[in-house]
Design a protein around this motif. Structure first.
Motif, short mmCIF file in Angstrom:
data_model
loop_
_atom_site.label_atom_id
_atom_site.label_comp_id
_atom_site.label_asym_id
_atom_site.label_seq_id
_atom_site.Cartn_x
_atom_site.Cartn_y
_atom_site.Cartn_z
N VAL A 222 30.85 30.83 36.52
CA VAL A 222 30.29 29.63 37.16
C VAL A 222 29.13 30.07 38.06
O VAL A 222 29.29 30.98 38.87
N ALA A 223 27.98 29.44 37.87
CA ALA A 223 26.84 29.69 38.77
C ALA A 223 26.24 28.34 39.14
O ALA A 223 25.55 27.71 38.34
N LEU A 224 26.58 27.90 40.36
CA LEU A 224 26.03 26.64 40.87
C LEU A 224 24.88 26.99 41.80
O LEU A 224 25.03 27.81 42.70
N ASN A 225 23.74 26.37 41.54
CA ASN A 225 22.58 26.66 42.35
C ASN A 225 22.08 25.36 42.99
O ASN A 225 21.52 24.51 42.32
N GLU A 226 22.40 25.22 44.29
CA GLU A 226 21.90 24.07 45.07
C GLU A 226 22.25 22.75 44.41
O GLU A 226 21.38 21.87 44.31
N ILE A 227 23.48 22.60 43.98
CA ILE A 227 23.81 21.33 43.32
C ILE A 227 24.17 20.26 44.35
O ILE A 227 24.84 20.52 45.35
N SER A 228 23.70 19.05 44.08
CA SER A 228 24.08 17.88 44.86
C SER A 228 24.64 16.83 43.93
O SER A 228 24.30 16.80 42.74
N ARG A 229 25.55 16.01 44.47
CA ARG A 229 26.05 14.86 43.71
C ARG A 229 26.05 13.67 44.66
O ARG A 229 26.74 13.68 45.68
N VAL A 230 25.24 12.70 44.31
CA VAL A 230 25.08 11.52 45.16
C VAL A 230 25.71 10.33 44.46
O VAL A 230 25.51 10.12 43.27
N TYR A 231 26.53 9.59 45.19
CA TYR A 231 27.09 8.33 44.67
C TYR A 231 26.41 7.17 45.40
O TYR A 231 26.18 7.25 46.60
N LEU B 115 33.16 17.37 33.76
CA LEU B 115 33.54 15.95 33.67
C LEU B 115 32.42 15.09 34.22
O LEU B 115 32.35 13.89 33.99
N ASP B 116 31.55 15.72 34.98
CA ASP B 116 30.47 15.02 35.68
C ASP B 116 29.28 15.98 35.78
O ASP B 116 29.46 17.19 35.62
N ARG B 117 28.11 15.41 36.01
CA ARG B 117 26.92 16.26 36.16
C ARG B 117 26.36 16.14 37.57
O ARG B 117 26.49 15.10 38.19
N PRO B 118 25.74 17.21 38.05
CA PRO B 118 25.11 17.09 39.38
C PRO B 118 23.92 16.14 39.33
O PRO B 118 23.27 16.00 38.30
N SER B 119 23.64 15.49 40.46
CA SER B 119 22.45 14.64 40.56
C SER B 119 21.21 15.51 40.61
O SER B 119 20.15 15.14 40.12
#
Ligand code: ADP
Ligand code: MG
Length: 254
Positions: free
Chosen positions: A26-35, A78-82
């Motif tokens: 897993v390599a997450l780079n500056e991910i945001s998730r906005v609802y 299951l979801d993608r980052p914004s």
């Protein structure tokens, strides 16, 4: 109970022809998730960066609403980052469409949920066979693999029981068998002991310890410090951000 090693070589080569063996799972780079938008906007993940190597056993901790499930949903495809980039075993999955993402998810991620999420109309064996239905594995081998996985969970004598005939702890062990039967790259567990009594929770944690020993990468969300201490790394989140990322007491020399 013995657990055989679970590598994921087949999926790895299918996802990407040229993958270095040492890259993070897993390599997450500056991910945001906005609802939502405007006044109702919630930034459930706020520029999170996180790297998890193959074979790690991580616990994600944080208050209710801190973004743990959102983060797990992104890691689990299951979801993608914004915004931001997510590479799963070297493959950038941040921009994939729903169908591609679902395929990658089915091939690479095993899920365990707080409420087991088994199908009550199916037996334990049938529940574990289910994720193998579209893998091209033959019928008799599917049954054998499912029976083996349930045997590893100490449920070899419960194959024909339906979930309502099983205790919570047994149902969760069926769910773990279902999650690992396809040899996923990562086992993701969101509050796996949240609905269990202490004794059943310990049994589940012992199984996770054995899966970890066998080389499976585990990422688990928990509220409980006691449960988190079974892991080797504790990631604390707060308001959608990573507050601490520490070696667990369990991983320190005694
Ligand atoms: P946790 O699992 O740590 O309790 P969540 O990831 O479920 O946290 O939620 C993080 C934040 O995002 C919370 O403020 C929650 O209300 C909000 N949130 C989660 N899912 C949604 C959604 N589908 N729509 C709108 N807001 C959401
Ligand atoms: Mg949650």
């Amino acid at each position: 109970m013995t657990v055989s090693a679970h590598a994921n070589h087949a999926q790895t080569s299918e996802m990407n022809g040229a993958i270095a063996p040492t890259q993070p799972v897993v390599a997450l780079n500056e991910i945001s998730r906005v609802y939502g938008t405007g006044e109702a906007m919630v930034r459930a993940c706020d520029r999170m960066s996180l790297t998890i190597q193959r074979g790690e056993y991580c616990a994600i901790m944080g208050e209710s609403g801190s973004g743990k499930t959102t983060l797990m949903n992104i890691i689990g495809c299951l979801d993608r980052p914004s915004s931001g980039r997510y590479r799963l075993n070297g493959v950038d999955v941040s921009q994939l469409g729903k169908n591609r993402l679902a395929r990658i998810r089915n091939q690479n991620i095993g899920f365990v949920f707080q409420r087991y999420e088994l199908l009550n109309s199916l037996t334990a064996l049938e529940n574990v066979i289910l994720p193998m239905m579209y893998t091209g594995i033959g019928r008799s081998q599917r049954r054998q693999l499912a029976a083996d996985a349930l045997g590893r969970m100490g449920l070899g004598h419960r194959l024909d029981k339906r979930p309502p005939q099983l205790s919570g702890g047994q149902q969760q062990r069926v769910a773990i068998a279902r999650a690992i039967v396809n040899r996923p790259l990562i086992l993701l567990a969101d509050e796996p002991t949240g609905a269990l009594d202490t004794h059943s929770a310990e049994a589940v944690m012992e199984i996770f310890a054995e899966l970890h020993q066998a080389g499976i990468t585990i990422v688990m969300v928990t509220h409980s410090h006691e449960v988190a201490c079974y892991s080797k790394r504790i990631i604390q989140v707060s308001d959608g951000r990573i507050l601490h990322d520490r070696v667990s007491p369990a991983a320190l020399p005694q």
